[in-house]
Design a protein around this motif. Structure first.
Motif, PDB file in Angstrom:
ATOM      1  N   VAL A  86       0.845  -1.186   0.000  1.00 11.91           N
ATOM      2  CA  VAL A  86       0.000   0.000   0.000  1.00 11.91           C
ATOM      3  C   VAL A  86       0.880   1.236   0.000  1.00 11.91           C
ATOM      4  O   VAL A  86       2.025   1.218   0.437  1.00 11.91           O
ATOM      5  CB  VAL A  86      -0.950   0.023   1.216  1.00 11.91           C
ATOM      6  N   GLY A  87       0.338   2.330  -0.517  1.00 11.39           N
ATOM      7  CA  GLY A  87       1.061   3.592  -0.571  1.00 11.39           C
ATOM      8  C   GLY A  87       0.367   4.521  -1.532  1.00 11.39           C
ATOM      9  O   GLY A  87      -0.776   4.281  -1.961  1.00 11.39           O
ATOM     10  N   SER A  88       1.033   5.601  -1.907  1.00 13.72           N
ATOM     11  CA  SER A  88       0.502   6.531  -2.895  1.00 13.72           C
ATOM     12  C   SER A  88       1.639   6.943  -3.812  1.00 13.72           C
ATOM     13  O   SER A  88       2.415   7.845  -3.498  1.00 13.72           O
ATOM     14  CB  SER A  88      -0.119   7.754  -2.222  1.00 13.72           C
ATOM     15  N   ALA A  89       1.745   6.236  -4.928  1.00 13.51           N
ATOM     16  CA  ALA A  89       2.805   6.524  -5.885  1.00 13.51           C
ATOM     17  C   ALA A  89       2.210   6.511  -7.281  1.00 13.51           C
ATOM     18  O   ALA A  89       1.553   5.546  -7.667  1.00 13.51           O
ATOM     19  CB  ALA A  89       3.929   5.500  -5.779  1.00 13.51           C
ATOM     20  N   ASP A  90       2.406   7.600  -8.025  1.00 11.34           N
ATOM     21  CA  ASP A  90       2.035   7.613  -9.434  1.00 11.34           C
ATOM     22  C   ASP A  90       3.146   6.939 -10.238  1.00 11.34           C
ATOM     23  O   ASP A  90       4.282   6.803  -9.773  1.00 11.34           O
ATOM     24  CB  ASP A  90       1.828   9.053  -9.912  1.00 11.34           C
ATOM     25  N   GLY A  91       2.802   6.515 -11.440  1.00 12.79           N
ATOM     26  CA  GLY A  91       3.806   5.865 -12.267  1.00 12.79           C
ATOM     27  C   GLY A  91       3.191   4.820 -13.160  1.00 12.79           C
ATOM     28  O   GLY A  91       1.970   4.713 -13.292  1.00 12.79           O
ATOM     29  N   MET A  92       4.034   4.025 -13.761  1.00  8.39           N
ATOM     30  CA  MET A  92       3.610   3.033 -14.734  1.00  8.39           C
ATOM     31  C   MET A  92       3.461   1.667 -14.079  1.00  8.39           C
ATOM     32  O   MET A  92       4.356   1.190 -13.375  1.00  8.39           O
ATOM     33  CB  MET A  92       4.640   2.943 -15.864  1.00  8.39           C
ATOM     34  N   GLY A  93       2.325   1.026 -14.290  1.00  3.54           N
ATOM     35  CA  GLY A  93       2.122  -0.352 -13.889  1.00  3.54           C
ATOM     36  C   GLY A  93       2.374  -0.611 -12.425  1.00  3.54           C
ATOM     37  O   GLY A  93       1.826   0.050 -11.538  1.00  3.54           O
ATOM     38  N   THR A  94       3.245  -1.573 -12.158  1.00  2.00           N
ATOM     39  CA  THR A  94       3.495  -1.986 -10.773  1.00  2.00           C
ATOM     40  C   THR A  94       4.368  -1.005 -10.000  1.00  2.00           C
ATOM     41  O   THR A  94       4.603  -1.196  -8.807  1.00  2.00           O
ATOM     42  CB  THR A  94       4.153  -3.375 -10.747  1.00  2.00           C
TER      43      THR A  94
END
Length: 743
Positions: free
Chosen positions: A244-252
């Motif tokens: 769990v967390g809050s990270a934007d980005g691609m896929g995994t």
């Protein structure tokens, strides 16, 4: 010299003469007074002065209040006020402008709120304080899961599910159903046949499912977003199941925090209600994740663009015909709208509060009406903004088909509207899919009735930490400390009353187990109205009652009669204590069954000795080292204390945190207590199937909530029974066991 006092301009009045004789002199005097008054007020002679306006009085706040308490940071509360004469109302703590007379809030600590009422005459303020009592510290992990309700495909009348968490309808009229307990995607065809197009999903899914215009099905497994097209392959589009967390980005590389809502637009972009982060996320068809609105970890109810907006536990999502995203802002009890550019507004003229407990699911009808799912009811909001309860009744769970307000649901976890305008409901606890016609008539489309209790009431653990858990497939399961599950006694999906070797024995409806000091496992077989015993050597015998013969008769062994035994516990002296009907029964080491307290068939809430005491559906039962019994009196929402002599009292406790001087006597804290246990320090732990999870009550009478929803695996876990071993709390449902370390 005499002086004439001239009143203010607005107070001068000409008085009619009383006698003809004095008319002219009085008229002259009046003229002189008016002239003097005009000069005194800065007016011009010969003109008429307009009356000054009456000042507007400031508004009045007649009352402003909050509930006595909140229990744990996962709860919400409603502020209530009565204000007259105001043209605007505002609340501090980031809430802003409010309307009506209530507002739902979700504080993370004890908070003082200031309500300001304003009009042209000024502003007034009032404050109230909402006290938050913390939950017990601890971390939860899933010890074991098991498919108690097996995957049964075939004609709709025979199909079985295990906790239905979501439902969608495809263009061909098939229903795709998220079978959370069996970790599968199931399909119901228009011809009434159930199949399983996607079995054996990882733990933690599927949940919160939706369908895109291309036929792709999207759902969560833990905190990962998956994409599946029937007949095709399964892929992880974004996120990681157990992170769990809050990270934007691609896929995994992207992370979510307990997401609880999904919607797809015409371009196959996926919108995610990232509930734990209090944000709305956007996922492109390629898996690129960005934050559309809200700020991670920052709560409130503020309109604005992108990161300036604030939400509080958003959940249900839907995209309307114009491409606007609509959100159930659960913690704020509000409907919010988001434009494709990320502009967030609170949908007007729709109300900012909904008549639902924990609103979470959202669907849109062909006429633009919104359907909002709460815990046990569905509300409808028309395009004109009219809000009404469409079906069910909040606070009244059950399984009843029929006209809207008479129907009953048990935890609404998903909604959709099919091509015919039917609202389809994933009735999670009932493991069923329900249909609501446009006129509000509720029917069950698929799913078989489950017992009134969704899992064990009590389950025993031996000295080595093995748990013996009753299963809805008519067996007793053994779960080792490592989480290995095996069938300890009974034949899966076969019922009966056969004694003998454990692998061949048959049970009716096993509700609870208890383990004595010698390792014998005792079982309440409610359907057979008997007590059963499983020895460590694996032999099953009936030790009290006779299968198929019910009653209230005391006696030795098979001479005794039971109504429907449920909870069971064993003390250190070889006595067994059983909740049976509305009575507490005791079986001694010699097999003699007696009635310790209460009277079968007579419900009530009466303290007293022996048969004069009254219970109402007592379920769980536990005994402390001194021989004192504690009973979860379910329908009375109470904990009862029973001495070895049968004297019954109702336990009183205050709300706070262990070792804290800050406590409050707030009355009832329980809704439907089921499982119960007592630890070595004399603390009582109660499973509350109608509330927010287990409640811990210290020996000094201070209660606090025990959190269990803190991992992706536990997101939808609703336990019914509990046990204690080695400083850890175990809570069991019909599909698995959680272990909570209380350190």
């Amino acid at each position: 010299m005499s002086m004439v006092t001239v009143p203010p301009c607005w107070a001068i009045q000409a008085e009619k003469p009383r006698h003809r004789l004095f008319r002219k002199p009085l008229a002259l005097i009046a003229t002189g007074l008016l002239l003097a008054a005009g000069l005194a007020c800065g007016g011009r002679s010969g003109g008429t002065q307009a009356p000054a306006p009456t000042p507007t009085p400031a508004p009045t706040i007649r009352s402003f209040s909050a509930p006595a308490y909140l229990l744990g940071s996962s709860s919400s509360a409603q502020l209530v006020w009565y204000v007259t004469g105001a043209t605007s109302l505002t609340l501090d703590n980031g809430i802003g402008t409010v309307t009506g007379s209530t507002c739902w809030v979700h504080p993370s600590r004890t908070t003082t709120y200031t309500l300001t009422a304003s009009n042209a005459g000024g502003s007034v303020s009032a404050t109230c304080t909402l006290t938050l009592f913390p939950a017990t510290a601890g971390s939860t992990s899933l010890l074991a899961s098991f498919p108690n309700s097996p995957v049964v495909d075939g004609p709709v009348a025979f199909a079985r599910f295990n906790y239905t968490s979501a439902v969608v309808s495809d263009p061909s009229g098939n229903l795709l159903i998220a079978d959370y307990g069996n970790r599968a995607i199931r399909m119901l065809s228009p011809q009434g046949l159930v199949s399983t197009p996607l079995p054996s999903l990882p733990q933690g899914g599927p949940s919160y499912m939706t369908m895109g215009p291309s036929g792709n099905v999207y759902f969560f497994v833990g905190s990962s977003l998956c994409r599946f097209k029937p007949g095709g392959t399964l892929a992880t589009l974004a996120g990681v199941p157990d992170q769990v967390g809050s990270a934007d980005g691609m896929g995994t590389s992207a992370l979510f925090n307990y997401p609880k809502g999904l919607a797809v637009d015409a371009a196959e972009n996926v919108y995610v209600a990232d509930t734990g982060n209090h944000t709305i996320r956007l996922v492109t068809p390629q898996g690129q994740v960005s934050t559309l609105a809200g700020s991670p970890g920052v709560t409130g109810r503020i309109d604005g663009t992108g990161g300036s907006a604030r939400f509080l536990r958003p959940s249900g999502l839907v995209v309307d015909a114009s491409g606007t995203l609509l959100v159930v802002d659960s913690g704020n009890w509000a409907i919010r709208s988001i434009t494709p550019g990320g502009l967030v507004t609170t949908r007007a003229p729709w109300p900012t509060t909904l008549p639902l407990w924990r609103p979470n699911a959202l669907a849109i009808g062909p006429d633009g009406s919104l359907f909002v799912g709460g815990e046990n009811a569905i509300a409808r909001i028309t395009p004109a903004g009219t809000v009404s309860i469409f079906a069910g009744a909040e606070g009244k769970l059950g399984w009843i088909d029929g006209p809207g307000s008479t129907a009953r649901f048990s935890t609404i976890s998903g909604l959709t509207v099919d091509a015919a305008g039917q609202v389809l409901v994933a009735d999670y606890q009932n493991s069923a899919i329900r249909s609501i016609k446009p006129d509000g008539e509720v029917t069950t489309l698929v799913g078989q009735r489950r017992p009134a209790l969704f899992g064990p009431v009590n389950f025993g653990m031996d000295a080595a930490g093995n748990a013996f858990v009753p299963s809805s497939n008519n067996t007793i399961l053994k779960i080792t400390p490592a989480g290995t599950v095996s069938t300890y006694a009974g034949v899966p999906n076969q019922s009966g009353a056969l004694d003998g070797p454990a692998s061949q024995a048959l049970f009716g409806a096993v509700v609870s187990t208890a383990v004595d000091g010698s390792g014998n496992v005792f079982v309440t077989d409610a359907l057979n109205a008997t007590l059963r015993k499983i020895t460590p050597a694996g032999q099953v015998t009936t030790v009290a009652g006779t299968a198929g013969l019910t009653g209230t008769q005391d006696g030795l062994g098979s001479q005794a009669r039971f109504t429907a035994p449920t909870g069971i516990t064993a003390d250190a002296h070889g006595n067994l204590y059983v909740t049976d009907g509305n009575a507490i029964r005791r079986m001694g080491p010699d097999g003699l069954v007696t009635t310790l307290a209460g009277t079968a068939g007579q419900a009530g809430l009466t303290d007293g000795a022996g048969a004069s005491a009254r219970f109402d559906r007592p379920y769980g039962i536990a005994v402390d080292p001194s021989g004192i019994l504690f009973v979860a009196d379910c329908s009375n929402a109470a904990i009862r204390r029973v001495t070895p002599e049968g004297v019954v009292t109702t336990l009183r406790f205050t709300l706070g945190s262990a070792g804290s001087a800050s406590v409050a006597d707030v009355g009832k804290l329980l809704y439907a207590p089921s499982g119960i246990a007592v630890d070595r320090n004399g603390s009582i732990l109660v499973q509350d199937i109608g509330g927010w999870g287990p409640l811990q009550i210290s020996s000094s009478g201070v209660a606090c909530r025990v959190p269990v929803f803190n991992t992706p695996d536990t997101l939808n876990f609703t336990g019914s029974g509990i046990a204690l071993h080695g400083g850890a709390l175990y809570t069991a449902s019909a599909w698995g066991v959680l272990r909570l370390n209380l350190d």
